[in-house]
Design a protein around this motif. Structure first.
Motif, PDB file in Angstrom:
ATOM      1  N   MET A  90       0.866  -1.187   0.000  1.00  0.00           N
ATOM      2  CA  MET A  90       0.000   0.000   0.000  1.00  0.00           C
ATOM      3  C   MET A  90       0.897   1.229   0.000  1.00  0.00           C
ATOM      4  N   LYS A  91       0.779   2.025  -1.056  1.00  0.00           N
ATOM      5  CA  LYS A  91       1.583   3.247  -1.133  1.00  0.00           C
ATOM      6  C   LYS A  91       0.724   4.466  -0.825  1.00  0.00           C
ATOM      7  N   PHE A  92       1.191   5.308   0.079  1.00  0.00           N
ATOM      8  CA  PHE A  92       0.474   6.536   0.395  1.00  0.00           C
ATOM      9  C   PHE A  92       1.316   7.734  -0.037  1.00  0.00           C
ATOM     10  N   GLY A  93       0.728   8.573  -0.885  1.00  0.00           N
ATOM     11  CA  GLY A  93       1.432   9.738  -1.413  1.00  0.00           C
ATOM     12  C   GLY A  93       1.506  10.858  -0.395  1.00  0.00           C
ATOM     13  N   GLY A  94       2.235  11.906  -0.778  1.00  0.00           N
ATOM     14  CA  GLY A  94       2.450  13.050   0.111  1.00  0.00           C
ATOM     15  C   GLY A  94       1.162  13.621   0.662  1.00  0.00           C
ATOM     16  N   SER A  95       0.117  13.687  -0.180  1.00  0.00           N
ATOM     17  CA  SER A  95      -1.143  14.286   0.272  1.00  0.00           C
ATOM     18  C   SER A  95      -1.803  13.418   1.344  1.00  0.00           C
ATOM     19  N   SER A  96      -1.528  12.113   1.328  1.00  0.00           N
ATOM     20  CA  SER A  96      -2.154  11.203   2.299  1.00  0.00           C
ATOM     21  C   SER A  96      -1.489  11.263   3.669  1.00  0.00           C
ATOM     22  N   TRP A 311      -2.540   4.776  -2.947  1.00  0.00           N
ATOM     23  CA  TRP A 311      -3.555   5.640  -2.316  1.00  0.00           C
ATOM     24  C   TRP A 311      -3.222   7.106  -2.583  1.00  0.00           C
ATOM     25  N   LYS A 312      -4.200   7.824  -3.171  1.00  0.00           N
ATOM     26  CA  LYS A 312      -3.993   9.221  -3.582  1.00  0.00           C
ATOM     27  C   LYS A 312      -5.013  10.115  -2.890  1.00  0.00           C
ATOM     28  N   ASP A 313      -5.156  11.343  -3.413  1.00  0.00           N
ATOM     29  CA  ASP A 313      -6.167  12.266  -2.870  1.00  0.00           C
ATOM     30  C   ASP A 313      -7.320  12.450  -3.858  1.00  0.00           C
ATOM     31  N   VAL A 314      -7.463  11.545  -4.810  1.00  0.00           N
ATOM     32  CA  VAL A 314      -8.566  11.572  -5.788  1.00  0.00           C
ATOM     33  C   VAL A 314      -9.159  10.160  -5.875  1.00  0.00           C
ATOM     34  N   VAL A 317      -7.924   7.024 -11.049  1.00  0.00           N
ATOM     35  CA  VAL A 317      -7.514   7.729 -12.265  1.00  0.00           C
ATOM     36  C   VAL A 317      -8.793   8.332 -12.844  1.00  0.00           C
ATOM     37  N   LEU A 318      -8.750   9.618 -13.177  1.00  0.00           N
ATOM     38  CA  LEU A 318      -9.949  10.323 -13.630  1.00  0.00           C
ATOM     39  C   LEU A 318      -9.913  10.541 -15.137  1.00  0.00           C
ATOM     40  N   THR A 319     -11.084  10.933 -15.684  1.00  0.00           N
ATOM     41  CA  THR A 319     -11.184  11.119 -17.135  1.00  0.00           C
ATOM     42  C   THR A 319     -10.355  12.302 -17.636  1.00  0.00           C
ATOM     43  N   CYS A 320      -9.969  13.203 -16.752  1.00  0.00           N
ATOM     44  CA  CYS A 320      -8.982  14.245 -17.086  1.00  0.00           C
ATOM     45  C   CYS A 320      -8.481  14.839 -15.769  1.00  0.00           C
ATOM     46  N   ASP A 321      -7.511  15.720 -15.868  1.00  0.00           N
ATOM     47  CA  ASP A 321      -6.962  16.348 -14.661  1.00  0.00           C
ATOM     48  C   ASP A 321      -8.046  17.205 -13.996  1.00  0.00           C
ATOM     49  N   PRO A 322      -8.440  16.900 -12.755  1.00  0.00           N
ATOM     50  CA  PRO A 322      -9.517  17.648 -12.099  1.00  0.00           C
ATOM     51  C   PRO A 322      -9.165  19.117 -11.865  1.00  0.00           C
ATOM     52  N   ASN A 323      -7.871  19.442 -11.899  1.00  0.00           N
ATOM     53  CA  ASN A 323      -7.483  20.849 -11.737  1.00  0.00           C
ATOM     54  C   ASN A 323      -7.792  21.655 -12.995  1.00  0.00           C
ATOM     55  N   ILE A 324      -7.866  20.971 -14.130  1.00  0.00           N
ATOM     56  CA  ILE A 324      -8.178  21.657 -15.386  1.00  0.00           C
ATOM     57  C   ILE A 324      -9.686  21.680 -15.597  1.00  0.00           C
ATOM     58  N   ALA A 347      -0.130  12.578 -17.275  1.00  0.00           N
ATOM     59  CA  ALA A 347      -1.146  12.565 -16.211  1.00  0.00           C
ATOM     60  C   ALA A 347      -0.395  12.380 -14.896  1.00  0.00           C
ATOM     61  N   GLN A 348      -0.449  13.372 -14.056  1.00  0.00           N
ATOM     62  CA  GLN A 348       0.385  13.415 -12.856  1.00  0.00           C
ATOM     63  C   GLN A 348       0.073  12.277 -11.890  1.00  0.00           C
ATOM     64  N   VAL A 349      -1.094  11.650 -12.080  1.00  0.00           N
ATOM     65  CA  VAL A 349      -1.582  10.715 -11.070  1.00  0.00           C
ATOM     66  C   VAL A 349      -0.701   9.467 -10.891  1.00  0.00           C
TER      67      VAL A 349
HETATM   68  N1  LIG Z   1      -6.178  11.928 -14.966  1.00  0.00           N
HETATM   69  C1  LIG Z   1      -5.989  12.184 -13.672  1.00  0.00           C
HETATM   70  N2  LIG Z   1      -6.611  11.438 -12.741  1.00  0.00           N
HETATM   71  C2  LIG Z   1      -6.434  11.670 -11.419  1.00  0.00           C
HETATM   72  N3  LIG Z   1      -5.646  12.640 -10.927  1.00  0.00           N
HETATM   73  C3  LIG Z   1      -4.986  13.430 -11.799  1.00  0.00           C
HETATM   74  C4  LIG Z   1      -5.128  13.234 -13.218  1.00  0.00           C
HETATM   75  N4  LIG Z   1      -4.342  14.147 -13.837  1.00  0.00           N
HETATM   76  C5  LIG Z   1      -3.746  14.866 -12.878  1.00  0.00           C
HETATM   77  N5  LIG Z   1      -4.125  14.451 -11.642  1.00  0.00           N
HETATM   78  C6  LIG Z   1      -3.639  15.021 -10.354  1.00  0.00           C
HETATM   79  O1  LIG Z   1      -2.849  14.033  -9.705  1.00  0.00           O
HETATM   80  C7  LIG Z   1      -3.002  14.179  -8.295  1.00  0.00           C
HETATM   81  C8  LIG Z   1      -2.666  12.861  -7.609  1.00  0.00           C
HETATM   82  O2  LIG Z   1      -1.326  12.501  -7.890  1.00  0.00           O
HETATM   83  P1  LIG Z   1      -0.141  12.820  -6.868  1.00  0.00           P
HETATM   84  O3  LIG Z   1      -0.082  14.290  -6.573  1.00  0.00           O
HETATM   85  O4  LIG Z   1       1.098  12.179  -7.341  1.00  0.00           O
HETATM   86  O5  LIG Z   1      -0.705  12.085  -5.593  1.00  0.00           O
HETATM   87  P2  LIG Z   1       0.075  11.608  -4.322  1.00  0.00           P
HETATM   88  O6  LIG Z   1       1.054  12.689  -3.945  1.00  0.00           O
HETATM   89  O7  LIG Z   1      -0.995  11.422  -3.321  1.00  0.00           O
HETATM   90  O8  LIG Z   1       0.737  10.326  -4.730  1.00  0.00           O
HETATM   91  C9  LIG Z   1      -4.460  14.557  -8.121  1.00  0.00           C
HETATM   92  O9  LIG Z   1      -4.631  15.314  -6.939  1.00  0.00           O
HETATM   93  C10 LIG Z   1      -4.757  15.369  -9.373  1.00  0.00           C
HETATM   94  O10 LIG Z   1      -4.668  16.738  -9.083  1.00  0.00           O
END
Ligand SMILES: Nc1ncnc2c1ncn2[C@@H]1O[C@H](COP(=O)(O)OP(=O)(O)O)[C@@H](O)[C@H]1O
Ligand SMILES: N[C@@H](CC(=O)OP(=O)(O)O)C(=O)O
Length: 533
Positions: A90-96, A311-314, A317-324, A347-349
């Motif tokens: 189980m990997k937890f990213g910085g946001s977690s 484990w991320k903060d979304v 994987v989403l259909t596009c970057d939620p920030n855009i 895709a940063q995810v």
């Molecule tokens: N297609 C995508 N699906 C999900 N997240 C995305 C996508 N494109 C960009 N992101 C961004 O990636 C972030 C999660 O990745 P990351 O910052 O590496 O997470 P963590 O630091 O928790 O590992 C999300 O908060 C989102 O803003």
């Protein structure tokens, strides 16, 4: 079960077959075979079900991929015949793990999966990696006597000490590291330079601290945990500082260490993500930004685990970057190939290299939300039902460079493309997308691979229609051999408006949003690509 295996190895170079009794170790799903005795020969990982046959194994040895026979031997002794009880990573990213509160929540989450016997991989807390890099930049020019005043150093200290305090831990678990960090920054200030090697050592403090804090907290609440620095447990990499590649020797070494320690004295392993050790320099390396995903999939493959969880903060994987575009929605299933394409195209995810070990080990990757654990997330596997899939996700990559090469000398000639690409090779520039005509080549310069499948025609025609209706001029389209991606190149100034338009067309209602009138600057400036996956 005996784990000594008879393999008839066929030399890829001479074609000679030679019998070889290669004693190896097995994890729950794999066995590793060391080819040859020289350190330069590589480890090969095969599915465990093959391991008890006498059979011909044809392998290709990669030059430059190394392994230490000592590690292999030790690993063999510890793993012979035994399947590891560890079951998921189980990997937890910085946001977690950004605060004491988040750390408590993640600890609760892990406890709720206690029957899983997980390996935990952690990134640095919050934005610590960025802050460490900024502190390093400031140290270069601030003078030794001013290092203690560097604002980012102050913020890093404050966050970690506050977290330790709020979790009720002894600050000695990180105070040595904080002192060392300040010393390092003074060294940088003295030298007035920040090399890539020093940069990697500098950022390693983030993961070294987060894992120590987390392991101490688990132990405090009665959950036995053991902290590991990846560079000390066999994460062996190339010496490409800031972007190192994991070498094959990592798999048996890491499996041996984590499995062996668990068998001796079971405690949840808490491993630093992102970090490795250069095989020549023995210095700390990093796997590229977001590299903890790769740490997790490497451990998954090494131990042959049942599942890799990221484990991320979304919500996956989403259909596009939620920030855009905030209407982005989760994609329930992806193949390894699709996820890798998404990541390569920006895709940063997910980390671009992270799918490789999972694909090689055929281990499902589940992308989950640590803020919303009930959400199903995204499951990434070898295959999925493609019957209804037209488009999976939209990625926007900015600031790529498009180069048009036009020459009438190409007409009826051969070797022109080869010459062009050999120049890119000499310059170490990777080419992203390519389109050719009789007298011209257009390339975009950035790493990737591309595809074509039946549905691509439908997807690209529709994408063109959407963009045309909205007054966007597609400068180039590229689809390549990997079968999961189309790239459309448009002007930077229009790119962000394209994402909602495409998203609405493919993932929402029939009506398409109108783009604002956008001025087309045709000045040859860097342009972004929209990759439709
Ligand atoms: N297609 C995508 N699906 C999900 N997240 C995305 C996508 N494109 C960009 N992101 C961004 O990636 C972030 C999660 O990745 P990351 O910052 O590496 O997470 P963590 O630091 O928790 O590992 C999300 O908060 C989102 O803003
Ligand atoms: N801390 C490193 C490694 C990493 O994987 O981070 P995250 O999981 O938060 O993206 C980075 O920021 O690049």
């Amino acid at each position: 079960m005996a784990a000594s295996i008879q393999f008839a190895l066929q030399s890829p170079i001479t074609g000679n077959k030679r019998n070889s009794t290669t004693s190896i170790g097995v994890s729950s799903r794999f066995c590793y075979i060391k080819l040859g005795t020289e350190p330069s020969m590589r480890w090969v990982c095969v599915k465990r079900k093959c391991s008890y046959d006498r059979r011909i194994l044809t392998v290709s040895c990669q030059k430059g991929v190394t392994s230490s026979s000592k590690e292999g031997e030790a690993w063999k002794q510890s793993l012979d015949g035994e399947a590891t009880p560890l079951s998921v990573v189980m990997k937890f990213g910085g946001s977690s793990v950004a605060s004491a509160e988040r750390i408590k929540e993640v600890a609760d989450l892990i406890i709720s999966f206690s029957e899983e016997r997980p390996v935990i991989v952690l990134s640095a807390m919050g934005k610590t990696t960025n802050k460490l890099l900024l502190a390093g930049e400031q140290a270069v020019c601030c003078g030794v006597s001013n290092v203690s005043e560097i604002s980012e150093l102050g913020l890093i200290k404050e966050l970690h000490l506050k977290t330790v305090l709020e979790l009720g831990l002894d600050k000695s678990i990180i105070s040595v590291l904080l002192d060392e960090l300040e010393q390092l920054l003074k060294g940088i200030a003295m030298m007035k330079e920040l090399t890539l090697r020093t940069r990697d050592y500098l950022v390693s403090f983030g993961e070294c601290m987060s894992t120590r804090i987390f392991a101490a907290y688990l132990n405090k609440i009665g959950v036995k945990a053991r902290q590991y620095d990846a560079f000390d447990i066999g994460f062996i990499t190339t010496d490409d500082f800031t972007n190192a590649d994991i070498l094959e020797a990592t798999y048996p070494a890491v499996a041996k260490k984590l499995h062996g320690d668990w068998i001796k004295d079971s405690a949840i392993p808490i491993v630093t993500g992102f970090l490795g050790k250069g095989w020549k320099t023995c210095a700390v390396t990093t796997l590229g930004r977001g590299g903890s995903d790769l740490t997790a999939t490497t451990i998954g493959k090494a131990l042959g685990l049942r599942e890799i969880q990221v484990w991320k903060d979304v919500d996956g994987v989403l259909t596009c970057d939620p920030n855009i575009y905030p209407k982005a929605r989760p994609v329930p299933h992806l193949t390894f190939e699709e996820a890798a394409e998404l990541a390569y195209f920006g895709a940063q995810v997910l980390h671009p290299q992270s799918m490789r070990p999972a694909r090689e080990g055929d281990i499902p990757v589940r992308v989950k939300n640590s803020y919303n654990p009930q959400a199903p997330g995204t499951v990434i596997t070898k295959e999925r039902d493609m019957s209804k899939a037209v488009l999976t996700s939209i990625v926007l990559k900015s600031n790529i460079t498009m180069l048009d090469i036009v020459s009438t000398r190409m007409l009826g000639q051969y070797g022109f493309l080869a010459k062009v690409f050999s120049i890119f090779e000499d310059l170490g520039i990777s080419v992203d997308c390519v389109a050719t005509s009789e007298v011209s080549i257009s390339v975009t310069l950035d790493p990737s691979k591309l595809w074509s499948r039946e549905l691509i025609q439908q997807a690209s025609t529709e994408a063109f229609n959407v963009l045309r209706k909205n007054g966007v001029n597609v400068q180039m389209i590229s689809q390549g051999a990997s079968k999961v991606n189309i790239s459309l190149i448009v002007q930077d100034s229009e790119a962000k408006q394209c994402v909602p338009a495409l998203h609405a067309a493919f993932f929402e209602s029939d009506s398409l949003p109108e783009l604002e009138e956008a001025g087309f600057s045709d000045n040859g400036a860097p342009v972004p690509s929209i990759s439709l996956l």
